[in-house]
Motif scaffolding. Structure first.
Motif, PDB file in Angstrom:
ATOM      1  N   GLU A 143      36.145  31.382  39.074  1.00 35.98           N
ATOM      2  CA  GLU A 143      35.001  30.860  39.817  1.00 35.98           C
ATOM      3  C   GLU A 143      34.753  31.630  41.114  1.00 35.98           C
ATOM      4  O   GLU A 143      34.120  31.113  42.039  1.00 35.98           O
ATOM      5  CB  GLU A 143      35.205  29.372  40.089  1.00 35.98           C
ATOM      6  CG  GLU A 143      35.133  28.547  38.809  1.00 35.98           C
ATOM      7  CD  GLU A 143      35.261  27.061  39.068  1.00 35.98           C
ATOM      8  OE1 GLU A 143      34.843  26.582  40.140  1.00 35.98           O
ATOM      9  OE2 GLU A 143      35.792  26.373  38.176  1.00 35.98           O
ATOM     10  N   ILE A 144      35.240  32.866  41.160  1.00 35.43           N
ATOM     11  CA  ILE A 144      35.004  33.750  42.304  1.00 35.43           C
ATOM     12  C   ILE A 144      34.221  34.949  41.804  1.00 35.43           C
ATOM     13  O   ILE A 144      34.570  35.557  40.790  1.00 35.43           O
ATOM     14  CB  ILE A 144      36.336  34.191  42.947  1.00 35.43           C
ATOM     15  CG1 ILE A 144      37.134  32.973  43.421  1.00 35.43           C
ATOM     16  CG2 ILE A 144      36.074  35.153  44.104  1.00 35.43           C
ATOM     17  CD1 ILE A 144      38.542  33.286  43.880  1.00 35.43           C
ATOM     18  N   SER A 145      33.166  35.287  42.507  1.00 35.79           N
ATOM     19  CA  SER A 145      32.292  36.394  42.103  1.00 35.79           C
ATOM     20  C   SER A 145      33.059  37.703  41.942  1.00 35.79           C
ATOM     21  O   SER A 145      33.864  38.059  42.810  1.00 35.79           O
ATOM     22  CB  SER A 145      31.201  36.586  43.164  1.00 35.79           C
ATOM     23  OG  SER A 145      30.527  37.805  42.957  1.00 35.79           O
ATOM     24  N   ASN A 195      31.841  40.432  42.487  1.00 35.21           N
ATOM     25  CA  ASN A 195      31.428  41.227  43.657  1.00 35.21           C
ATOM     26  C   ASN A 195      32.424  41.063  44.802  1.00 35.21           C
ATOM     27  O   ASN A 195      32.780  42.034  45.473  1.00 35.21           O
ATOM     28  CB  ASN A 195      30.028  40.821  44.125  1.00 35.21           C
ATOM     29  CG  ASN A 195      28.970  41.122  43.097  1.00 35.21           C
ATOM     30  OD1 ASN A 195      28.991  42.162  42.454  1.00 35.21           O
ATOM     31  ND2 ASN A 195      28.037  40.193  42.924  1.00 35.21           N
ATOM     32  N   GLU A 205      35.399  29.437  48.776  1.00 29.47           N
ATOM     33  CA  GLU A 205      34.377  28.485  48.320  1.00 29.47           C
ATOM     34  C   GLU A 205      33.711  27.797  49.515  1.00 29.47           C
ATOM     35  O   GLU A 205      32.489  27.726  49.592  1.00 29.47           O
ATOM     36  CB  GLU A 205      34.991  27.445  47.378  1.00 29.47           C
ATOM     37  CG  GLU A 205      33.981  26.479  46.787  1.00 29.47           C
ATOM     38  CD  GLU A 205      33.072  27.094  45.736  1.00 29.47           C
ATOM     39  OE1 GLU A 205      32.093  26.420  45.362  1.00 29.47           O
ATOM     40  OE2 GLU A 205      33.308  28.221  45.273  1.00 29.47           O
ATOM     41  N   SER A 221      31.521  30.394  51.260  1.00 30.64           N
ATOM     42  CA  SER A 221      30.295  30.677  50.503  1.00 30.64           C
ATOM     43  C   SER A 221      29.272  29.564  50.686  1.00 30.64           C
ATOM     44  O   SER A 221      28.083  29.826  50.894  1.00 30.64           O
ATOM     45  CB  SER A 221      30.610  30.832  49.012  1.00 30.64           C
ATOM     46  OG  SER A 221      31.474  31.911  48.794  1.00 30.64           O
ATOM     47  N   LYS A 266      27.830  28.728  45.589  1.00 30.67           N
ATOM     48  CA  LYS A 266      29.218  28.739  45.129  1.00 30.67           C
ATOM     49  C   LYS A 266      29.769  30.158  45.230  1.00 30.67           C
ATOM     50  O   LYS A 266      29.032  31.139  45.150  1.00 30.67           O
ATOM     51  CB  LYS A 266      29.306  28.262  43.673  1.00 30.67           C
ATOM     52  CG  LYS A 266      28.777  26.866  43.459  1.00 30.67           C
ATOM     53  CD  LYS A 266      29.766  25.870  43.985  1.00 30.67           C
ATOM     54  CE  LYS A 266      29.347  24.451  43.622  1.00 30.67           C
ATOM     55  NZ  LYS A 266      30.176  23.482  44.301  1.00 30.67           N
ATOM     56  N   LYS A 326      31.266  31.828  43.071  1.00 30.03           N
ATOM     57  CA  LYS A 326      31.003  32.584  41.844  1.00 30.03           C
ATOM     58  C   LYS A 326      29.635  33.261  41.862  1.00 30.03           C
ATOM     59  O   LYS A 326      29.382  34.182  41.092  1.00 30.03           O
ATOM     60  CB  LYS A 326      31.131  31.684  40.619  1.00 30.03           C
ATOM     61  CG  LYS A 326      30.069  30.616  40.532  1.00 30.03           C
ATOM     62  CD  LYS A 326      30.248  29.749  39.315  1.00 30.03           C
ATOM     63  CE  LYS A 326      29.137  28.710  39.317  1.00 30.03           C
ATOM     64  NZ  LYS A 326      29.084  27.963  38.103  1.00 30.03           N
ATOM     65  N   ASP A 327      28.743  32.822  42.749  1.00 26.37           N
ATOM     66  CA  ASP A 327      27.375  33.338  42.782  1.00 26.37           C
ATOM     67  C   ASP A 327      27.118  34.346  43.896  1.00 26.37           C
ATOM     68  O   ASP A 327      25.969  34.757  44.106  1.00 26.37           O
ATOM     69  CB  ASP A 327      26.395  32.169  42.921  1.00 26.37           C
ATOM     70  CG  ASP A 327      26.472  31.217  41.734  1.00 26.37           C
ATOM     71  OD1 ASP A 327      26.640  31.708  40.599  1.00 26.37           O
ATOM     72  OD2 ASP A 327      26.392  29.997  41.940  1.00 26.37           O
ATOM     73  N   LEU A 328      28.148  34.774  44.612  1.00 34.04           N
ATOM     74  CA  LEU A 328      27.960  35.730  45.712  1.00 34.04           C
ATOM     75  C   LEU A 328      27.432  37.068  45.197  1.00 34.04           C
ATOM     76  O   LEU A 328      27.951  37.622  44.232  1.00 34.04           O
ATOM     77  CB  LEU A 328      29.292  35.975  46.431  1.00 34.04           C
ATOM     78  CG  LEU A 328      29.844  34.824  47.253  1.00 34.04           C
ATOM     79  CD1 LEU A 328      31.308  35.084  47.609  1.00 34.04           C
ATOM     80  CD2 LEU A 328      29.012  34.604  48.499  1.00 34.04           C
ATOM     81  N   ASN A 329      26.395  37.576  45.880  1.00 36.81           N
ATOM     82  CA  ASN A 329      25.888  38.906  45.531  1.00 36.81           C
ATOM     83  C   ASN A 329      26.660  39.953  46.343  1.00 36.81           C
ATOM     84  O   ASN A 329      27.553  39.616  47.127  1.00 36.81           O
ATOM     85  CB  ASN A 329      24.377  38.989  45.731  1.00 36.81           C
ATOM     86  CG  ASN A 329      23.943  38.790  47.173  1.00 36.81           C
ATOM     87  OD1 ASN A 329      24.690  39.087  48.110  1.00 36.81           O
ATOM     88  ND2 ASN A 329      22.743  38.267  47.365  1.00 36.81           N
ATOM     89  N   ALA A 371      29.159  39.224  49.484  1.00 32.73           N
ATOM     90  CA  ALA A 371      30.572  39.528  49.259  1.00 32.73           C
ATOM     91  C   ALA A 371      31.081  40.484  50.335  1.00 32.73           C
ATOM     92  O   ALA A 371      32.195  40.325  50.838  1.00 32.73           O
ATOM     93  CB  ALA A 371      30.766  40.121  47.865  1.00 32.73           C
TER      94      ALA A 371
END
Length: 193
Positions: free
Chosen positions: A38-40, A42, A156, A159, A166, A168-171, A175
């Protein structure tokens, strides 16, 4: 070595029209643990590139970086680079967190002091940890314990606080910002001028 079970935020929900609505968060440390998945990617790639480029190649200690840092620090009277791998940083963070949770002033001082003995203990524990825990779990543990500014602990919570998303959604730019904060969270906070 067993990683510490760090304190996390608690959330209170109420029902509105039959649906849960977040009412409040309570925490000693604002942290929401998430697994590696659940971590991007990126963020994972940025952290490894900046903090420990040979993360997947070493067994907890990067001998090349350790030798370079030792020689440079001797030549510059302690003003050179660090040699801590992500695993070693995770070990140190776990020890500091465990000491903080007990409130033991001596344990806190021992976990934060800058000594050769502490560094040697980190090296020994990092090697032991690498023999017991997968790399992905070490990286997730490190990112879940990392400090991202006043009362913001873990990727988390960071973010959600800084970007409203979240982990997981970092661009890529988001990041990069969080990765920079690992070097000095209060220096690189995007919400403070």
């Amino acid at each position: 070595i067993k990683p510490v079970n760090a304190s996390q935020a608690s959330t209170i929900y109420a029902l509105r029209d039959g649906k849960p609505v977040k009412m409040a968060n309570f925490y000693h440390e604002n942290r929401i643990e998430v697994p590696f998945e659940e971590i991007s990617p990126n963020l994972i790639n940025a952290v490894i590139a900046v903090e420990d480029p040979r993360f997947y190649e070493h067994g907890g200690v990067d001998i090349i970086s350790l030798l370079r840092a030792t020689l440079t620090n001797r030549a510059t009277f302690g003003e050179g680079p660090g040699a801590s791998t992500i695993t070693m940083q995770y070990v140190r963070q776990s020890q500091v967190e465990a000491a903080n949770l007990t409130g033991d002033a001596e344990a806190i001082a021992a976990a934060t002091e800058v000594t050769v003995a502490r560094k040697l203990r980190e090296i020994r524990l990092a090697i032991a940890l690498e023999n017991e825990v997968e790399k992905k779990d070490i990286l997730a543990g490190y990112l879940n314990l990392s400090f991202f500014g006043t009362n913001i602990n873990g990727v988390e919570a960071a973010s959600e606080y800084y970007f409203g998303i979240k982990a997981k959604d970092l661009n890529v730019p988001q990041a990069a910002m969080l990765t920079a904060m690992l070097k000095g969270a209060e220096l690189y906070r995007p919400d403070v001028e």
